[in-house]
Design an enzyme around this catalytic site. Sequence first.
Site, short mmCIF file in Angstrom:
data_model
loop_
_atom_site.label_atom_id
_atom_site.label_comp_id
_atom_site.label_asym_id
_atom_site.label_seq_id
_atom_site.Cartn_x
_atom_site.Cartn_y
_atom_site.Cartn_z
CD GLU A 1 12.41 105.01 20.97
OE1 GLU A 1 11.92 103.87 20.95
OE2 GLU A 1 12.30 105.79 21.93
CG ASP B 1 7.94 107.52 24.92
OD1 ASP B 1 6.92 106.85 24.75
OD2 ASP B 1 9.08 107.04 24.93
CD GLU C 1 7.83 102.74 28.51
OE1 GLU C 1 6.91 102.63 27.68
OE2 GLU C 1 8.94 103.21 28.23
C1 BDP Z 1 8.99 103.94 24.50
C2 BDP Z 1 9.45 102.64 25.07
C3 BDP Z 1 10.15 101.79 24.06
C4 BDP Z 1 9.31 101.66 22.83
C5 BDP Z 1 8.97 103.04 22.30
C6 BDP Z 1 7.99 103.03 21.15
O1 BDP Z 1 10.30 102.92 26.15
O2 BDP Z 1 10.42 100.54 24.66
O3 BDP Z 1 9.95 100.92 21.86
O4 BDP Z 1 8.34 103.79 23.29
O5 BDP Z 1 6.84 103.32 21.41
O6 BDP Z 1 8.06 104.46 25.39
O7 BDP Z 1 8.37 102.75 20.03
#
Ligand code: BDP
Length: 703
Positions: free
Chosen positions: A310, A385, A413
């Site tokens: 990401e 996720d 979340e």
């Molecule tokens: C996702 C979240 C994000 C996190 C990412 C992670 O939306 O905010 O940074 O995972 O785990 O679920 O790195």
Amino acid sequence: MRVQLNITAVLSILLLAGGLRAEDGHRLWLRYDQIQDRQLLKQYSLQVGEIVVAGDSPTLTAIRGELHRGLSGLLGQDMSVVTNWKQKSAVMVIASTNSLLMETVGLRQELASLGDEAYLIRSVTKDNRLLTVVASPTEAGALYGAFHFLRLLQTQQNISNLNITEQPKLQRRILDHWDNLDGTVERGYAGKSLWKWSELPGMLDPRYQDYARACASIGLNGVVLNNVNAKPEQLATDNLKKAAKLAEVLRPYGIRVYLTANFASPKKLGGLWTANPTDPKARRWWKDKVDEIYSLIPDFGGFLMKANSEGQPGPQDYKLTHADGANMIAEALAPHDGVVMWRAFVYNSSKVDKDRAKRAYLEFMPLDGKFATNVFVQVKNGPIDFQPREPFHPLFGALKKTSVMAECEITQENMGHSTDIVFLAPMWKELFQSDTFANGRGTTVMDTLEASPLTGIAGVSNAGDDTNWCGHDFAQANWYAFGRLAWGSNLSSDQIAEEWTRMTWGSDAKVVSTVEAMLRGSWEACVNYEMPLGLHHIMEGGGHYDPKPGTLSRNTPEYSGWYYHKADVKGIGFDRTATGSDAVGQYAPEVAARFANLEACPPELFLWFHHVSWDYRLKTGHTVWEELCSRYQAGVDYVKEMQVQWESLRGKVDVDRFESVQTKLEAQLRHATNWRDVCLRYFQTVNHKQGLKLLADETQPKN
Ligand code: BDP
């Protein structure tokens, strides 16, 4: 004014008389209110007698403080802690294998055979006197034992003839805080960060100690202070001094501090021109930085790393592998016994595979055996996720020559933030008990974690600086349950729910059975109203609170709902069998066969693995479309039922928490209803099916 004051005073006296003092949720499950059952109170008072804690150290002082606070509260009298045993009975805490006392009570040998952090609680009789011994080879173990003993009283257990031996199954039991230096919390729904970076190191919020007590009471022994999306400045000397101050408060409670490090730190913080692991200067930078950290925090645990994920920097920026990157950092930590927790949460490129669910496995499997011995690969529970329900991640059991730790998400979340009641213990139990078939039948995910050379588990924390810590009084149950399960407890979800309820809401039978019943089905309800039959990732992209099933972005399809449900006029679902992406092929053959088979695939994951016609008839007798409708509805109905249940506790729990939960339940109903309606309406526009008028009409504005 006068009259008003008097009324308030009278009201609070009435509340106190009924045992319902005003509550703000701050005390979590460590409330220690006096036991109401007179008979039991009398019995406990006799059995406890006096409290003897031998020795002196910060941890023993913490034990002394907790036992004094806890037993004085529970027994309704000042329970002083002594160093010599004088009365007829006593609770004695011993933290050492060599103690003379241990010899006296005859437990020395047995204790010597126990591992670190293990403890035993024994009822013994010595010279006609009754002794309850809480003993461990380590001070941390004695602390866990002391909390266990308190829990027995808090949950009103029999404390005669105790014969308890406890040992954690996993070495590192960590809370990951996604907290930023500016006080914001990524995916945090309970106020701002607990860590007041702007006040540290000069000022210490008393909550730090309460946090430590809460964690230790459930056996957690580590905390990552900052967000996985880490700023390089986190490792600047000033901030390290602040982290060192936090470590000082947490240390007596057996809790080690860890930090997330940004892979580009040598460049962004150290001023080097590169962070390339093959560059000796970059390697040197990490060694010097790590040495500096250990000079400030001698028991520093290590680094959590999110790299090439990401948008975060990582070794692939230099055409190197995750192992190359992890090993560079591991090399710097090794002399200090520190570890790297390198996350496997990667799904960068559709070049790796078109199915996002497959990418982490494809990137990490070729690296099995290539990581240094002080590296963990930290794997999220499922391959996408943190969806409300996922099949277990195929890397569990597959990485055979690598230490693997699991990452779970406590913060909700994708499950209604701090609005919805969603008790996650059943989800984690399902994960731990999933059979990977890694070494034949019966190799559960927990077995694979335990068999790993280094062992550990992390949970993304749901605690913030809200008075009640978690935003929702019921969300505390998830922090509690995570700790209990991370320890390796074999308790069922119901047992954990019962413990938590008794400690948090009191032992009134009606309260216990009602809260327990609400918790029991709450996760399955959320799965029903957010992702029935395994539909997943159809939430809106920013907040992950509301549904948004109808999007498809050409550039980042993984962020749009359609990529996951693929609904068209004919059917719905993601084909991950051999005719589709073949993600099932990443599991052991027995698991793959089950998921791939339409008949054998668990209905909860049906559309995760299969694309079928809307009219496909499931074992329930319903078509897929009918089943979807009825599951969305079942989710909403459960929330309504929780409202009824909660209402039945009016007057039985304190007004403040009662009203707060009631308001949240109203919002949860709106949330669940919205998911049902938005999703069903959208799917109806695609499949043109009828028959859902009633469902859809129910929440239409009436004018
Ligand atoms: C996702 C979240 C994000 C996190 C990412 C992670 O939306 O905010 O940074 O995972 O785990 O679920 O790195």
